[in-house]
Design a protein around this motif. Structure first.
Motif, PDB file in Angstrom:
ATOM      1  N   ARG A 196       1.075  -1.268   0.291  1.00  0.00           N
ATOM      2  CA  ARG A 196      -0.243  -0.237   0.143  1.00  0.00           C
ATOM      3  C   ARG A 196       0.848   0.869   0.140  1.00  0.00           C
ATOM      4  NH1 ARG A 196      -2.685  -3.354   3.099  1.00  0.00           N
ATOM      5  NH2 ARG A 196      -2.296  -2.757   5.304  1.00  0.00           N
ATOM      6  N   GLU A 197       1.562   1.074   0.573  1.00  0.00           N
ATOM      7  CA  GLU A 197       3.020   2.257   0.577  1.00  0.00           C
ATOM      8  C   GLU A 197       3.171   2.162  -0.794  1.00  0.00           C
ATOM      9  OE1 GLU A 197       6.825   4.021   2.848  1.00  0.00           O
ATOM     10  OE2 GLU A 197       5.453   1.733   3.957  1.00  0.00           O
ATOM     11  N   ASP A 233       0.583   4.476  -2.963  1.00  0.00           N
ATOM     12  CA  ASP A 233       0.868   6.042  -2.938  1.00  0.00           C
ATOM     13  C   ASP A 233       2.339   6.391  -3.305  1.00  0.00           C
ATOM     14  OD1 ASP A 233      -1.820   5.313  -1.400  1.00  0.00           O
ATOM     15  OD2 ASP A 233      -0.599   5.137   0.364  1.00  0.00           O
ATOM     16  N   ARG A 242       1.717   6.996  -7.200  1.00  0.00           N
ATOM     17  CA  ARG A 242       0.572   7.586  -7.469  1.00  0.00           C
ATOM     18  C   ARG A 242       0.768   8.784  -7.902  1.00  0.00           C
ATOM     19  NH1 ARG A 242      -3.960   3.913  -4.487  1.00  0.00           N
ATOM     20  NH2 ARG A 242      -4.822   2.589  -6.410  1.00  0.00           N
ATOM     21  N   ARG A 243       1.608   9.534  -6.558  1.00  0.00           N
ATOM     22  CA  ARG A 243       2.423  10.727  -6.075  1.00  0.00           C
ATOM     23  C   ARG A 243       2.904  10.796  -7.116  1.00  0.00           C
ATOM     24  NH1 ARG A 243       1.444   9.372  -0.267  1.00  0.00           N
ATOM     25  NH2 ARG A 243       4.365   9.226  -0.609  1.00  0.00           N
TER      26      ARG A 243
END
Length: 191
Positions: free
Chosen positions: A93-94, A97, A100-101
């Motif tokens: 998940r990290e 994320d 995505r950024r």
């Protein structure tokens, strides 16, 4: 004389009661030791066998395009029983994320994560399809000169028209060694 006989009978009864308690304690200790050994042997035997329910409930992934759905599950990589896609956990998940950024241009990826081309952050997701992860593992094996039969789990993130593969077995750190692969997962295009 009757008092002496009573006293001797009392002492004999106490000795027999103590001997019975000692025998019971020894038997209980032996029973616990034997049952513990049998339990450990059972655990060892079960850990070596394949779980029967695994074939009834195969892991589910996202719907795949037909070109990927037809790929063989063990394409070029031994260890077909090992899951090639790492589980969905806090690390994945990290990673998603951060990708995505970075794909949206909001954050520069550092700390050992390969550079990604810009993409729409809505087109970034964790891949959970074993055939794709197996193809990525085979490409990583070729890129790093590793044996073809070196099977392992990797994190694979789709970002637009490329993939980011994170292999924790190749380097230390939260994501291990990361590379960017082309849309066919056949070659590395960024380190």
């Amino acid at each position: 004389m009757a008092d002496i006989n009573e006293m001797l009978a009392s002492i004999e009864a106490k000795i027999r009661a103590r001997a019975a308690r000692i025998a019971t304690a020894r038997a209980l200790g032996l029973s616990v030791a034997v049952h513990a050994a049998l339990f450990l042997l059972l655990i060892a035997a079960l850990s070596q066998s394949r779980r029967p329910w695994a074939r009834w409930f195969p892991p589910r992934g996202p719907d795949l395009p037909t070109q990927f759905a037809a790929m063989a599950g063990s394409q070029g990589v031994a260890g077909a029983e090992l899951r090639a896609c790492a589980r969905d956990d806090s690390t994945s998940r990290e990673l998603v994320d951060r990708v995505r950024r970075a794909a949206a241009g909001g954050e520069q990826l550092t700390s050992g994560v390969a550079e990604l081309p810009h993409a729409d952050s809505a087109q970034v997701w964790l891949v959970d399809a074993d055939p794709l992860c197996r193809r990525a593992v085979a490409t990583l094996n070729r890129a790093f000169g590793l044996p073809e039969n070196r099977a392992r789990s990797i994190y694979l993130v789709r970002a637009g028209n490329v993939y980011l593969a994170a292999d924790t077995s190749l380097a230390s750190g939260p994501f291990g060694r990361t590379v960017v692969m082309d849309s066919a997962l056949s070659r590395v295009v960024g380190w």
